[in-house]
Design a protein around this motif. Structure first.
Motif, PDB file in Angstrom:
ATOM      1  N   GLY A  17      -8.016 -49.582  51.356  1.00 28.53           N
ATOM      2  CA  GLY A  17      -8.160 -48.133  51.536  1.00 28.53           C
ATOM      3  C   GLY A  17      -7.452 -47.640  52.780  1.00 28.53           C
ATOM      4  O   GLY A  17      -6.808 -46.588  52.762  1.00 28.53           O
ATOM      5  N   ILE A  18      -7.522 -48.411  53.856  1.00 29.98           N
ATOM      6  CA  ILE A  18      -6.844 -47.997  55.092  1.00 29.98           C
ATOM      7  C   ILE A  18      -5.336 -48.041  54.906  1.00 29.98           C
ATOM      8  O   ILE A  18      -4.614 -47.137  55.354  1.00 29.98           O
ATOM      9  CB  ILE A  18      -7.310 -48.880  56.261  1.00 29.98           C
ATOM     10  N   GLY A  20      -3.762 -47.492  52.083  1.00 23.13           N
ATOM     11  CA  GLY A  20      -3.401 -46.320  51.292  1.00 23.13           C
ATOM     12  C   GLY A  20      -3.453 -45.038  52.099  1.00 23.13           C
ATOM     13  O   GLY A  20      -2.574 -44.189  52.008  1.00 23.13           O
ATOM     14  N   THR A  21      -4.518 -44.908  52.925  1.00 23.03           N
ATOM     15  CA  THR A  21      -4.659 -43.684  53.706  1.00 23.03           C
ATOM     16  C   THR A  21      -3.493 -43.517  54.675  1.00 23.03           C
ATOM     17  O   THR A  21      -2.993 -42.413  54.869  1.00 23.03           O
ATOM     18  CB  THR A  21      -5.979 -43.731  54.484  1.00 23.03           C
ATOM     19  N   MET A  29      -3.087 -38.844  46.763  1.00 20.27           N
ATOM     20  CA  MET A  29      -3.114 -40.303  46.876  1.00 20.27           C
ATOM     21  C   MET A  29      -3.779 -40.730  48.185  1.00 20.27           C
ATOM     22  O   MET A  29      -4.500 -41.733  48.240  1.00 20.27           O
ATOM     23  CB  MET A  29      -1.704 -40.874  46.809  1.00 20.27           C
ATOM     24  N   MET A  31      -6.200 -39.196  49.593  1.00 24.23           N
ATOM     25  CA  MET A  31      -7.648 -39.085  49.402  1.00 24.23           C
ATOM     26  C   MET A  31      -8.206 -40.277  48.627  1.00 24.23           C
ATOM     27  O   MET A  31      -9.360 -40.670  48.834  1.00 24.23           O
ATOM     28  CB  MET A  31      -7.970 -37.792  48.669  1.00 24.23           C
ATOM     29  N   MET A  32      -7.391 -40.856  47.736  1.00 24.62           N
ATOM     30  CA  MET A  32      -7.879 -42.044  47.018  1.00 24.62           C
ATOM     31  C   MET A  32      -8.106 -43.194  47.994  1.00 24.62           C
ATOM     32  O   MET A  32      -9.031 -43.993  47.815  1.00 24.62           O
ATOM     33  CB  MET A  32      -6.885 -42.445  45.940  1.00 24.62           C
ATOM     34  N   GLY A  33      -7.265 -43.286  49.030  1.00 18.19           N
ATOM     35  CA  GLY A  33      -7.492 -44.296  50.059  1.00 18.19           C
ATOM     36  C   GLY A  33      -8.822 -44.086  50.765  1.00 18.19           C
ATOM     37  O   GLY A  33      -9.582 -45.034  50.992  1.00 18.19           O
ATOM     38  N   GLU A  35     -11.437 -42.654  49.517  1.00 20.69           N
ATOM     39  CA  GLU A  35     -12.504 -43.025  48.581  1.00 20.69           C
ATOM     40  C   GLU A  35     -12.727 -44.541  48.570  1.00 20.69           C
ATOM     41  O   GLU A  35     -13.864 -45.005  48.515  1.00 20.69           O
ATOM     42  CB  GLU A  35     -12.125 -42.566  47.176  1.00 20.69           C
ATOM     43  N   LEU A  36     -11.614 -45.300  48.622  1.00 20.92           N
ATOM     44  CA  LEU A  36     -11.771 -46.759  48.616  1.00 20.92           C
ATOM     45  C   LEU A  36     -12.500 -47.237  49.864  1.00 20.92           C
ATOM     46  O   LEU A  36     -13.305 -48.170  49.804  1.00 20.92           O
ATOM     47  CB  LEU A  36     -10.397 -47.426  48.541  1.00 20.92           C
TER      48      LEU A  36
END
Lengths: 101, 204
Positions: A17-18, A20-21, A29, A31-33, A35-36
């Protein structure tokens, strides 16, 4: 299924997640990080509740609060994406590289 | 290896693999479904840990949330239907490095940390105890979360609707002056008169 393996799984989810963020250019995309990251945090909280806290109900409460945080994050995130897109036709972070004046 | 262990390892692998696929798939809609798969696998692990209510709540919440997310993904999709390769990243090496460091640090805590082994006692009803906690001692926390969600709904409507009943949100409003009683710091352009030099730099 021990506390160690559960926490390693949670750590992997938080690490992805980090990544992706920090790396994604598109707001959605990114925000999906986020969420993870919350996903991993919830898994860790439930693991501690089940294996290390003797079933103290506060552990489940913490997870409920994390779920509320996730819902709020997504609702506010989408509202901001829509507002920014309406104002500047921007849907990537690079498009917002200047202040107003 | 018991059935619980096998189910756990399968779901842990699915959760991590789907979480990784979120950021490498070409279609943003598929990315949101991969995130849904990751959440569902974590929900199964929560069920294995006897957190019945939380696991099922995660199922329902994520199913709806990811459907909404897929709609937004269609709205903001970068390439049509994900048919072209998509890799929209910045500072990727730094991001990978930070992700690996965070994973290593948290795993080190998991491996070397000493946590008490106090499993859920026999006969504890997780849903009943959660209900007594939510509507008993921790009611203030629970209700605060509810009120915060309500405030979020109001804020979201305010952010996304650019018009109110009487016109635009900023119609007729003037910003305050830089010094008390001075000119407005930034007049709307149509009321601006010539010869009056303001510092305007509009970048489009």
């Amino acid at each position: 299924m021990t506390l160690t393996t559960l926490l390693i799984v949670a750590a992997a989810l938080i690490g992805i997640g980090i990544y992706g963020t920090l790396s994604q250019q598109s707001f959605v995309m990114l925000m999906m990080g986020l969420e993870l990251i919350v996903n991993g945090a919830m898994l860790a909280a439930v693991s501690f509740w089940a294996l290390s806290a003797a079933g103290a109900p506060e552990g489940q409460l913490l997870t409920i609060v994390a779920m509320a945080v996730m819902a709020i994050e997504m609702a506010m995130g989408f509202a901001l994406v829509v507002a920014v897109f309406r104002a500047k036709q921007a849907d990537t972070t690079e498009a917002l590289d200047g202040l107003k004046h | 290896m018991s059935a619980v262990d096998i189910t756990f390892f399968i779901n842990a692998a699915v959760a991590i693999f789907a979480g990784w696929r979120v950021f490498v798939t070409d279609s943003m809609v598929r990315a949101s479904f991969f995130l849904l798969i990751s959440f569902l696998a974590v929900g199964v692990i929560m069920l294995l840990l006897a957190a019945v209510y939380l696991g099922v709540a995660l199922f329902f919440m994520m199913a709806v949330e990811m459907m909404v997310m897929a709609l937004f993904m269609v709205m903001f999709m970068m390439n049509p239907a994900g048919l072209n390769p998509m890799k929209m990243v910045h500072q990727e090496k730094v991001a990978i490095g930070v992700g690996v460091v965070v994973f290593a640090a948290l795993s080190a805590v998991a491996v070397f940390g000493e946590f008490p082994s106090r499993p859920v006692p026999e006969g504890l009803q997780p849903v009943v105890s959660l209900g007594h906690e939510l509507l008993g001692k921790s009611m203030l926390v629970f209700e605060s979360a509810g009120v915060t969600l309500l405030a979020t709904m109001i804020a979201v409507v305010m952010l996304t609707s650019h018009r109110g009943r009487y016109g635009d949100a900023n119609h007729g409003s003037q910003p305050p002056g830089l010094e008390p009683g001075g000119d407005p710091a930034d007049k709307p352009e149509e009321t601006e008169e010539g010869g009056h030099h303001h510092h305007h730099h509009h970048h489009h």
